[in-house]
Design an enzyme around this catalytic site. Structure first.
Site, PDB file in Angstrom:
ATOM      1  N   LYS A  12      14.431  -8.396   1.314  1.00 34.21           N
ATOM      2  CA  LYS A  12      15.180  -7.452   0.476  1.00 34.21           C
ATOM      3  C   LYS A  12      16.671  -7.745   0.574  1.00 34.21           C
ATOM      4  O   LYS A  12      17.405  -7.675  -0.412  1.00 34.21           O
ATOM      5  CB  LYS A  12      14.886  -6.012   0.888  1.00 34.21           C
ATOM      6  N   LYS A  35       5.702  -4.690  -7.063  1.00 34.41           N
ATOM      7  CA  LYS A  35       6.635  -4.005  -7.973  1.00 34.41           C
ATOM      8  C   LYS A  35       7.957  -4.764  -8.033  1.00 34.41           C
ATOM      9  O   LYS A  35       8.602  -4.857  -9.062  1.00 34.41           O
ATOM     10  CB  LYS A  35       6.913  -2.578  -7.477  1.00 34.41           C
ATOM     11  N   LYS A  92       2.388 -13.144  -5.270  1.00 28.83           N
ATOM     12  CA  LYS A  92       1.818 -11.871  -4.804  1.00 28.83           C
ATOM     13  C   LYS A  92       2.163 -10.744  -5.787  1.00 28.83           C
ATOM     14  O   LYS A  92       3.316 -10.639  -6.220  1.00 28.83           O
ATOM     15  CB  LYS A  92       2.408 -11.527  -3.425  1.00 28.83           C
TER      16      LYS A  92
HETATM   17  P1  TYM Z   1       3.202  -0.342  -0.097  1.00 27.85           P
HETATM   18  O1  TYM Z   1       3.413   1.007  -0.671  1.00 27.85           O
HETATM   19  O2  TYM Z   1       4.148  -1.425  -0.482  1.00 27.85           O
HETATM   20  O3  TYM Z   1       1.754  -0.840  -0.445  1.00 27.85           O
HETATM   21  C1  TYM Z   1       0.612  -0.019  -0.224  1.00 27.85           C
HETATM   22  C2  TYM Z   1      -0.546  -0.870   0.227  1.00 27.85           C
HETATM   23  O4  TYM Z   1      -0.864  -1.853  -0.769  1.00 27.85           O
HETATM   24  C3  TYM Z   1      -0.933  -3.135  -0.169  1.00 27.85           C
HETATM   25  N1  TYM Z   1      -0.532  -4.157  -1.156  1.00 27.85           N
HETATM   26  C4  TYM Z   1      -1.242  -5.267  -1.419  1.00 27.85           C
HETATM   27  N2  TYM Z   1      -2.412  -5.710  -0.914  1.00 27.85           N
HETATM   28  C5  TYM Z   1      -2.885  -6.885  -1.413  1.00 27.85           C
HETATM   29  N3  TYM Z   1      -2.234  -7.596  -2.374  1.00 27.85           N
HETATM   30  C6  TYM Z   1      -1.070  -7.189  -2.907  1.00 27.85           C
HETATM   31  N4  TYM Z   1      -0.472  -7.887  -3.849  1.00 27.85           N
HETATM   32  C7  TYM Z   1      -0.518  -5.965  -2.416  1.00 27.85           C
HETATM   33  N5  TYM Z   1       0.615  -5.259  -2.702  1.00 27.85           N
HETATM   34  C8  TYM Z   1       0.585  -4.159  -1.912  1.00 27.85           C
HETATM   35  C9  TYM Z   1       0.052  -3.078   0.994  1.00 27.85           C
HETATM   36  O5  TYM Z   1      -0.197  -4.075   1.940  1.00 27.85           O
HETATM   37  C10 TYM Z   1      -0.208  -1.672   1.506  1.00 27.85           C
HETATM   38  O6  TYM Z   1      -1.318  -1.637   2.373  1.00 27.85           O
HETATM   39  N6  TYM Z   1       5.072   0.221   4.483  1.00 27.85           N
HETATM   40  C11 TYM Z   1       3.918   0.477   3.648  1.00 27.85           C
HETATM   41  C12 TYM Z   1       3.598   1.980   3.546  1.00 27.85           C
HETATM   42  C13 TYM Z   1       3.405   2.620   4.875  1.00 27.85           C
HETATM   43  C14 TYM Z   1       2.300   2.431   5.745  1.00 27.85           C
HETATM   44  C15 TYM Z   1       2.559   3.286   6.880  1.00 27.85           C
HETATM   45  C16 TYM Z   1       1.144   1.657   5.698  1.00 27.85           C
HETATM   46  C17 TYM Z   1       4.244   3.510   5.450  1.00 27.85           C
HETATM   47  N7  TYM Z   1       3.746   3.911   6.641  1.00 27.85           N
HETATM   48  C18 TYM Z   1       1.665   3.328   7.950  1.00 27.85           C
HETATM   49  C19 TYM Z   1       0.261   1.713   6.789  1.00 27.85           C
HETATM   50  C20 TYM Z   1       0.521   2.542   7.878  1.00 27.85           C
HETATM   51  C21 TYM Z   1       4.202  -0.053   2.269  1.00 27.85           C
HETATM   52  O7  TYM Z   1       5.335  -0.216   1.894  1.00 27.85           O
HETATM   53  O8  TYM Z   1       3.107  -0.255   1.499  1.00 27.85           O
END
Ligand code: TYM
Length: 322
Positions: free
Chosen positions: A110, A192, A189
């Site tokens: 980022k 967003k 990948k």
């Molecule tokens: P976030 O909101 O970016 O994404 C949510 C979940 O979707 C998965 N993901 C993907 N999996 C496979 N291929 C992709 N292209 C793809 N894009 C997104 C992410 O790996 C995620 O599992 N930091 C986390 C949110 C969070 C969290 C937590 C997760 C906050 N606290 C505690 C687990 C435990 C996040 O930004 O995910």
């Protein structure tokens, strides 16, 4: 097992979120104790419009319920409704080496894209560690991009346990081998931030248009192709039945097909796959009180759990009396 995961309401959910993470929440809820939350505090590091954040948080709850998360089986809540997690974050922050956070890919990436790096973005993995540790989670179903953050969580828990007392359970990331990194419309990948997403609840006509515009390789139609290196195939295998996927793989290996045909099959399969969830979402959207009740009950259960862990932590590090 105790399963926990979070998802940020920074936009509407896409296929990567679904196949990497949400699908696992839904599958695991039947046999395990599940805690799933909408990470609105994490989203504050990117969304600065209050009404938009409120709207996306509501959308996230509706989307998860429509996709099959069952509030009678798993606990669904909004992250900020559990203030114990923010308290725990501070305590963990006091044991977090800066170098550990400096090495995190998400932060480095980022920053490289020119986003102003504030302390929230930098310390994001500590809040995420608190999210996980506050519920004594054993498994954390996520996509590949979150694995490093779970490693940070394990490091922090290990060093706290070592320094004070064995209060934290060490969590493990849980990944699906065929969906840990779902590709986007450009083959990178799906994310967003890369503007290459296809939304779960996007209008099917729009989805079809996006699929039809996806770039493909320029080899002649007759040439056989390796399905495993093609992102259209990688997407198709998420939606198709095992026999459809096998047939598609054979078609690639035989050659003699046009990508238009594959794209049409993908658009048809995706539309079928999510049609029930679309209908359920429309129905749920007319019952906002039901959704509010589910989130309120979820927050209550989640707080009960998080406060017992926080008590243990505060005892261990000397914040509360013996
Ligand atoms: P976030 O909101 O970016 O994404 C949510 C979940 O979707 C998965 N993901 C993907 N999996 C496979 N291929 C992709 N292209 C793809 N894009 C997104 C992410 O790996 C995620 O599992 N930091 C986390 C949110 C969070 C969290 C937590 C997760 C906050 N606290 C505690 C687990 C435990 C996040 O930004 O995910």
């Amino acid at each position: 097992m105790r399963v926990l995961s979070g998802i940020q309401p920074t936009g509407r959910f896409h296929w990567g979120n679904y196949f990497g993470a949400i699908q696992q929440y839904i599958d695991l809820q039947h046999e395990h104790t599940g805690y799933y939350f909408i990470a609105n505090l994490h989203a504050l590091t990117t969304i600065r419009e209050p009404e938009l954040l409120r709207q996306l948080t509501r959308d996230a709850a509706l989307d998860l319920l429509a996709l099959g998360l069952d509030p009678d089986k798993a606990t669904l809540f909004v992250q900020s409704d559990v203030p114990e997690v923010s308290q725990l974050t501070w305590i963990l922050m006091t044991c977090t080496p800066l170098g550990l956070l400096e090495r995190c890919h998400a932060f480095k990436e980022k920053k490289a894209r020119g986003l102003t790096a504030d302390a929230g973005l930098f310390t994001y993995p500590v809040l995420m560690a608190a999210d996980i540790l506050a519920y004594d989670a054993n498994w954390v179903p996520v996509g590949q991009d979150q694995v490093q953050h779970i490693e940070v969580c394990r490091d922090l828990a290990t060093s706290f346990n070592h320094h004070f007392a064995e209060v934290f359970v060490l969590p493990e990331a849980r990944l699906l081998s065929n969906a840990a990194k779902v590709p986007g419309t450009d083959g990178e990948k799906m994310s967003k931030s890369y503007d290459n997403t296809i939304g779960i609840f996007e209008d099917p006509k729009q989805v079809r248009k996006k699929i039809m515009r996806m770039p493909t390789d320029s080899r002649a139609m007759e040439e056989p192709k390796d399905p495993d290196t093609d992102h259209l195939y990688q997407l198709f295998q998420l939606f198709g039945s095992p026999s459809e996927v096998q047939e598609m793989a054979e078609l690639y290996r035989r050659g003699g097909f046009g990508y238009g045909q594959i794209k049409k099959s993908l658009a048809d399969a995706a539309e079928r796959y999510f049609s029930e969830a679309h209908a359920r979402r429309n129905e749920l959207a007319n019952r906002p009180d039901t959704v509010d009740d589910i989130l309120r009950a979820g927050a209550k259960r989640a707080r009960e759990q998080a406060s017992t862990v926080l008590e243990r932590v505060e005892q261990a590090c000397g914040i509360t009396a013996n």
